[in-house]
Design an enzyme around this catalytic site. Structure first.
Site, mmCIF file in Angstrom:
data_model
loop_
_atom_site.group_PDB
_atom_site.id
_atom_site.type_symbol
_atom_site.label_atom_id
_atom_site.label_comp_id
_atom_site.label_asym_id
_atom_site.label_seq_id
_atom_site.Cartn_x
_atom_site.Cartn_y
_atom_site.Cartn_z
ATOM 1 N N GLU A 160 0.783 -1.242 0.000
ATOM 2 C CA GLU A 160 0.000 0.000 0.000
ATOM 3 C C GLU A 160 0.814 1.292 0.000
ATOM 4 O O GLU A 160 0.514 2.214 0.756
ATOM 5 C CB GLU A 160 -0.957 0.009 1.206
ATOM 6 C CG GLU A 160 -1.919 -1.161 1.192
ATOM 7 C CD GLU A 160 -2.939 -1.119 2.331
ATOM 8 O OE1 GLU A 160 -2.854 -0.219 3.185
ATOM 9 O OE2 GLU A 160 -3.810 -1.998 2.346
ATOM 10 N N ASN A 202 2.123 -5.089 -3.194
ATOM 11 C CA ASN A 202 0.711 -5.395 -2.935
ATOM 12 C C ASN A 202 -0.068 -4.112 -2.656
ATOM 13 O O ASN A 202 0.402 -3.246 -1.916
ATOM 14 C CB ASN A 202 0.663 -6.314 -1.693
ATOM 15 C CG ASN A 202 -0.689 -6.933 -1.437
ATOM 16 O OD1 ASN A 202 -1.279 -7.532 -2.342
ATOM 17 N ND2 ASN A 202 -1.185 -6.816 -0.212
ATOM 18 N N HIS A 238 -10.370 -5.916 -2.307
ATOM 19 C CA HIS A 238 -11.457 -5.725 -1.343
ATOM 20 C C HIS A 238 -12.563 -5.021 -2.118
ATOM 21 O O HIS A 238 -12.453 -3.819 -2.401
ATOM 22 C CB HIS A 238 -10.985 -4.875 -0.157
ATOM 23 C CG HIS A 238 -9.908 -5.538 0.649
ATOM 24 N ND1 HIS A 238 -10.141 -6.682 1.386
ATOM 25 C CD2 HIS A 238 -8.595 -5.247 0.811
ATOM 26 C CE1 HIS A 238 -9.023 -7.041 1.992
ATOM 27 N NE2 HIS A 238 -8.061 -6.205 1.658
ATOM 28 N N GLU A 265 -6.230 -10.539 -1.331
ATOM 29 C CA GLU A 265 -7.037 -10.325 -0.119
ATOM 30 C C GLU A 265 -8.516 -10.265 -0.464
ATOM 31 O O GLU A 265 -9.272 -9.454 0.082
ATOM 32 C CB GLU A 265 -6.615 -9.018 0.591
ATOM 33 C CG GLU A 265 -5.133 -8.967 0.911
ATOM 34 C CD GLU A 265 -4.699 -7.747 1.720
ATOM 35 O OE1 GLU A 265 -5.574 -7.026 2.237
ATOM 36 O OE2 GLU A 265 -3.489 -7.542 1.834
ATOM 37 N N ASP A 267 -12.248 -10.147 -0.872
ATOM 38 C CA ASP A 267 -13.533 -10.225 -0.170
ATOM 39 C C ASP A 267 -14.478 -9.270 -0.882
ATOM 40 O O ASP A 267 -14.040 -8.330 -1.542
ATOM 41 C CB ASP A 267 -13.429 -9.953 1.350
ATOM 42 C CG ASP A 267 -12.668 -8.694 1.731
ATOM 43 O OD1 ASP A 267 -12.538 -7.781 0.900
ATOM 44 O OD2 ASP A 267 -12.215 -8.611 2.882
HETATM 45 C C1 XIL Z 1 -6.415 -6.104 8.327
HETATM 46 C C2 XIL Z 1 -6.763 -7.267 9.239
HETATM 47 O O1 XIL Z 1 -7.680 -8.096 8.591
HETATM 48 C C3 XIL Z 1 -7.325 -6.765 10.528
HETATM 49 O O2 XIL Z 1 -7.472 -7.840 11.450
HETATM 50 C C4 XIL Z 1 -6.428 -5.700 11.146
HETATM 51 O O3 XIL Z 1 -7.037 -5.165 12.280
HETATM 52 C C5 XIL Z 1 -6.137 -4.605 10.152
HETATM 53 O O4 XIL Z 1 -5.593 -5.169 8.978
HETATM 54 N N1 XIL Z 1 -5.078 -4.461 3.692
HETATM 55 C C6 XIL Z 1 -4.101 -5.292 4.174
HETATM 56 C C7 XIL Z 1 -4.345 -6.163 5.330
HETATM 57 O O5 XIL Z 1 -3.014 -5.377 3.540
HETATM 58 O O6 XIL Z 1 -3.194 -6.375 6.097
HETATM 59 C C8 XIL Z 1 -5.451 -5.626 6.192
HETATM 60 O O7 XIL Z 1 -5.730 -6.589 7.210
HETATM 61 C C9 XIL Z 1 -6.667 -5.321 5.374
HETATM 62 C C10 XIL Z 1 -6.359 -4.272 4.334
#
Ligand code: XIL
Length: 457
Positions: A160, A202, A238, A265, A267
Site C-alpha cells: 500500500e 501489494n 477488497h 485479499e 472479499d
Molecule cells: C487487516 C486485518 O484483517 C485486521 O485484522 C487488522 O485489524 C487490520 O488489517 N489491507 C491489508 C491487510 O493489507 O493487512 C489488512 O488486514 C486489510 C487491508
C-alpha cells in the site's frame, strides 16, 4: 430509488462482460472437476489461499474448512511489523512460526504479509524518520525474510505505498519521507535474505486500469528495466457491489511486464452480486496465465475484518455460500497454467538477445540478460538443459576487472571476482530435456563481456 436502480444497472453491465468471457470455459469443464477449492486450483497449477488468525486454528469448524479447502495461507496480522518486531531489534515469530508449521503439516504454501507498510508499524518505528528509520526498515526486511527463508512462497515486500485518487503517485508516509528509493531498497534486501521467495508489491483500489494502478504499473516497469528484483504484484481486491469491466485486462497488462500476478485479499460486499463478482474475479485470474493464485481475506463471514459485510465464501456456521460454488466452478472451468512458464514478453527484451546455443557436449546451455547502470549491474541467467536433462548444473562467468558479485539468487556462487562459478540450489538442479530455469546475481563495477558457460551433471 432511481439511484439504486442506476447503480444496479451499472453493476450488471460490468459483471455481464466478465460472465460472458467465462461462458465458453464452462462448456469445456471436464468430468474430473475438483470438489474443493484447493484441489481445483491445484489441478490448474494454482493455489487457493485464506488469511488466517492462528488463534482460530483450535476452533474445529474453522480448521476443518481451512484444511479441506485451502492450500495456501497468509497471516492476517501475525507477520506484520508490529507483531514481528514489537521492540526495535527484538523479534517475535511465535504466530508466524505457528502458521508455517500448520501450513507444512497440511500441504499448504505460505504467503508472507507484509514486510513494510505504513500501517501496523510498532510504536517505536512510527516515531522514527530519516536514515534511522531507513536503516531500521531495511534491517526489519532482512531479519524477517531471513528468519522465514525457504518457507515463504511469496512475500508482500511493500504494502500500500501508492496514494488513492487521481495522482498516481506515492502515498505520504514516514517510509516515503526516507526517500523515493525506499521500495527498491526493500526489494533488494528481501532478495538477498530469501532468494527463493517471490517478491511482490501489494495494494488495493487497483481493480482495473486507473490512476493508482497505472502509477504502480509504471513503477514495476521501471523496476524491471533497471533490474530491481520484483517477481509479482498483489491485487488485494477488497470489493464492493461492482467489478471493473477491465479487471482482467489490468491483471494482464501487469503480467505482460514479466511479473506474476496474484489476487491477495479477496472479499466482496454482500448482496445480489456477491456470488457473481467472486466468480468473475476467479475467471479473470484463470484467464491470465501468470495469475498464480487467489487468497480470500478470511474463512467464514464472521472471521472477516469487514464486519457485517458478510464478505467471504462460508457463512458463520461454516456452510458454503453461492459465492463458493461460483468460485469452484470457475476454477474447474478455467485453463491450466501452461507447464512451460511464460518467459518475459517481447516488449521487455533482454539487453543481450538470448542465443540458444545447441545443447552441447556439456548437456546444458546458458544465456544472460543484463541490466547495467553506472557502477553496477544485475544479470539474469537462463539455463537450458540439453537433450539428456540435468541432475545439476554449474555456470561459469568471467567478470570484468574491478567487478564483483554482491548478491546471488536461485544459485550458489563460488567467489565474487574474476571467474565465478554458480551452482544450482536444491530445487532447480534437476531439469528435463529442454527445460529452462533462471538464476541471477547483482554486481558492482561493469557487467560488460559476461558470457556464461554451462556444465551439466
Ligand atoms: C487487516 C486485518 O484483517 C485486521 O485484522 C487488522 O485489524 C487490520 O488489517 N489491507 C491489508 C491487510 O493489507 O493487512 C489488512 O488486514 C486489510 C487491508
Amino acid at each position: 430509488m432511481n439511484h439504486r436502480r442506476a447503480l444496479r444497472a451499472a453493476v450488471t453491465i460490468a459483471v455481464t462482460g466478465a460472465l460472458a468471457a467465462g461462458m465458453t470455459m464452462t462448456l469445456t469443464s471436464t468430468a474430473s472437476a475438483g470438489t474443493t477449492l484447493r484441489a481445483s486450483a491445484a489441478e490448474k497449477g494454482r493455489y487457493f489461499g485464506a488469511a488466517v488468525a492462528t488463534g482460530k486454528l483450535s476452533t474445529s469448524v474453522y480448521a476443518t474448512i481451512l484444511n479441506r479447502e485451502f492450500n495456501s495461507v497468509v497471516a492476517e496480522n501475525e507477520m506484520k511489523w508490529d507483531a514481528t518486531e514489537p521492540q526495535q531489534g527484538r523479534f517475535s515469530y511465535t504466530g508466524g512460526d505457528r502458521l508455517v508449521s500448520h501450513a507444512q503439516a497440511n500441504g499448504m504454501s505460505v504467503r508472507g504479509h507484509a514486510l513494510l507498510w505504513h500501517q501496523q508499524q510498532p510504536g517505536w518505528a512510527q516515531g522514527m524518520s530519516g536514515s534511522a528509520l531507513r536503516n531500521a526498515a531495511i534491517n526489519h526486511v532482512t531479519q524477517v525474510a531471513t528468519h522465514f527463508r525457504g518457507k515463504i512462497h511469496s512475500w508482500d515486500v511493500v504494502n500500500e505505498a501508492f496514494a488513492d485518487g487521481g495522482s498516481g503517485g506515492r502515498r505520504d508516509s514516514n517510509l516515503q519521507r526516507t526517500g523515493n528509493d525506499w521500495i527498491e531498497a526493500a526489494f533488494r534486501a528481501a532478495r538477498a535474505a530469501d532468494p527463493g521467495a517471490k517478491l511482490c508489491y501489494n495494494d488495493y483500489n487497483t481493480d482495473g486500469i486507473n490512476a493508482k494502478s497505472t502509477g504502480i504499473y509504471n513503477m514495476v516497469r521501471d523496476f524491471k528495466s533497471r533490474g530491481v528484483p520484483i517477481d509479482c504484484v498483489g491485487f488485494q481486491s477488497h470489493l464492493g457491489t461492482s467489478l471493473a469491466g477491465d479487471y482482467q485486462a489490468n491483471l494482464q497488462r501487469f503480467a505482460d511486464l514479466g511479473v506474476d500476478v496474484q489476487i491477495t485479499e479477496l472479499d466482496v460486499m454482500t448482496g445480489g452480486n456477491q456470488a457473481n463478482i467472486f466468480g468473475a474475479v476467479t475467471r479473470a485470474c484463470m484467464n491470465v496465465s501468470r495469475c498464480t493464485g487467489i487468497t480470500v481475506w478470511g474463512v467464514r463471514d464472521c472471521d472477516s475484518w469487514r464486519g457485517s459485510d458478510n464478505a467471504l465464501l462460508f457463512d458463520c456456521n461454516g456452510n458454503k455460500k453461492a459465492a463458493y460454488t461460483n468460485v469452484l466452478n470457475a476454477l474447474n472451468a478455467g485453463p491450466a497454467i501452461p507447464t512451460d512458464p511464460p518467459t518475459d514478453p517481447p516488449t521487455d527484451p533482454p539487453t543481450d538477445p538470448p542465443t540458444t546455443p545447441p545443447p552441447g557436449t556439456g548437456g546444458c546451455s546458458a544465456s544472460v540478460s543484463l541490466n547495467s547502470w553506472t557502477g553496477g549491474f544485475v544479470a539474469t541467467v537462463k539455463v537450458t538443459a540439453g537433450s539428456a536433462g540435468t541432475n545439476g548444473w554449474n555456470v561459469g562467468v568471467t567478470l570484468a576487472s574491478g567487478a564483483s558479485v554482491t548478491n546471488t539468487w536461485s544459485a550458489t556462487a563460488s567467489g565474487s571476482t574474476g571467474t565465478v562459478r554458480f551452482t544450482n540450489v536444491d530445487y532447480n538442479g534437476r531439469l528435463g530435456a529442454g527445460q529452462v530455469t533462471e538464476f541471477g546475481f547483482q554486481g558492482t563495477g561493469s557487467g560488460a563481456g559476461i558470457t556464461p558457460t554451462c556444465t551439466a551433471s
